[in-house]
Design an enzyme around this catalytic site. Sequence first.
Site, PDB file in Angstrom:
ATOM      1  CG  ASP A 115     138.027  25.582  61.057  1.00 11.56           C
ATOM      2  OD1 ASP A 115     138.545  25.996  62.110  1.00 11.56           O
ATOM      3  OD2 ASP A 115     137.722  24.388  60.881  1.00 11.56           O
ATOM      4  CE  LYS A 153     143.914  20.951  66.553  1.00 14.04           C
ATOM      5  NZ  LYS A 153     143.776  19.562  66.242  1.00 14.04           N
ATOM      6  CD1 TRP A 209     139.424  17.650  60.531  1.00 13.95           C
ATOM      7  CD2 TRP A 209     137.799  18.994  61.289  1.00 13.95           C
ATOM      8  NE1 TRP A 209     139.192  17.327  61.845  1.00 13.95           N
ATOM      9  CE2 TRP A 209     138.189  18.138  62.334  1.00 13.95           C
ATOM     10  CE3 TRP A 209     136.798  19.923  61.526  1.00 13.95           C
ATOM     11  CZ2 TRP A 209     137.618  18.180  63.583  1.00 13.95           C
ATOM     12  CZ3 TRP A 209     136.219  19.974  62.783  1.00 13.95           C
ATOM     13  CH2 TRP A 209     136.632  19.103  63.799  1.00 13.95           C
TER      14      TRP A 209
HETATM   15  C1  LMR Z   1     142.448  16.475  63.633  1.00 15.01           C
HETATM   16  O1  LMR Z   1     142.018  16.848  62.539  1.00 15.01           O
HETATM   17  O2  LMR Z   1     143.213  15.512  63.765  1.00 15.01           O
HETATM   18  C2  LMR Z   1     142.082  17.235  64.855  1.00 15.01           C
HETATM   19  O3  LMR Z   1     141.406  18.400  64.521  1.00 15.01           O
HETATM   20  C3  LMR Z   1     141.375  16.412  65.854  1.00 15.01           C
HETATM   21  C4  LMR Z   1     139.982  16.058  65.467  1.00 15.01           C
HETATM   22  O4  LMR Z   1     139.103  16.313  66.292  1.00 15.01           O
HETATM   23  O5  LMR Z   1     139.753  15.521  64.377  1.00 15.01           O
END
Ligand code: LMR
Length: 399
Positions: A212, A247, A130
């Site tokens: 996570d 979510k 992420w």
């Molecule tokens: C995403 O990955 O789109 C979400 O978790 C929102 C974010 O804060 O990036």
Amino acid sequence: MFETIQSRGVDQILSLMLAFRSDPRDQKVDLVVGVYKDANGDVPVMKAVKAAEKVLLEEEDTKTYVGMAGDAEYRAFVPPMLLGSEAKVIKEGRITSLQTVGGSGALKVGCDLLHGMNPDQLVWVSTPTWANHIPVATDSGLKTAQYPYFRLSDRGLDFDGMMSHLEANAKAGDAILLHACCHNPTGVDLSFEQWKIVTDFVLKRGLLPYVDCAYQGLGDGMEEDVAGLRYLAERVPEMLLASSFSKNFGIYRERTGALSIVARTPEELAVVQEAAETAIRSNYSMPPSHGARVVATVLSDPAMKADWAEELEEMRERVAEMRSELRRMLEERQVTRDLSFITDQKGMFSYTGFTKDEVVRLRDDFGIYTAGDGRMNVAALAPENLEAVADGFAAILRA
Ligand code: LMR
């Protein structure tokens, strides 16, 4: 003085979300940020959340501070939801959950805790991971290293690459960030058998798992999505767990998360909790109340809880259906390459493997916005945009 500040670039997910909003074209599709949209393209407030908010409006009788650890009733719901009510760590009093400002707040507090413990602490993250994981970790002062994860050739998991890299490079005391389910950005998850192998390795090497869990309920179901995590949690002596209700309750802007800490003994847990609360205090003092009150209200009322679970299941099914539909439409458009990744990947995201240029072409020529790394939010596909997305993707994939 400010002229010395160097731009670090803006987070690509959030900047593309804003770029989409200011794109004047009528024909445009937003597949960027990870929010669930219904078949009409709306990001709905779940029925149970609305019902809980009505109750809160009537019954809330104070706005006094909640304290650093957050709402006690909410906190008590977190460990059983993540780990199951029969979890050993719950029975042994070895887990605590602190309410945090979303999952990102949980990650930040956990990283601060790790840095406070060891200024040279290293955390392993998947390639890719992420977009906010590495910034959060490095801003806390942690070192990061990456293990292979996604394999472009089949848009699947490079488990052998992951394990052989970790085997050769991870050292006792390193932390390892794992995604419980619905891996962000790839949608490619570890199988249960692979969680077992990772657990053995974590134990053998003496690593600290940092999991996570942001998408429980959006992959295969509330229980199924955390089966691997539960296996791990039953066996490791210590663990950090960042989780979010953004979510699965659809309460993104309420910033409702938790940092759960598993320690070897209840006594050690109390010391770690105090250190985590100190990190909370210096970051943002204490979390806001509303989202946590909503979650606690829903989960403590059997009718609201049943409504929530049903609606979440409908959301999960709709996302799975959109995956199948997109695959079918691409096949209809004579895309001959293997498209099984679209239906194999789990959760809100699919990692298309599109190059940077292809992502730009999709945006410029077709008005289709994916994240900059080619991640698409499958949960934003809907009957009204599927044809357009399939046309755009097919043009790229056939080229
Ligand atoms: C995403 O990955 O789109 C979400 O978790 C929102 C974010 O804060 O990036």
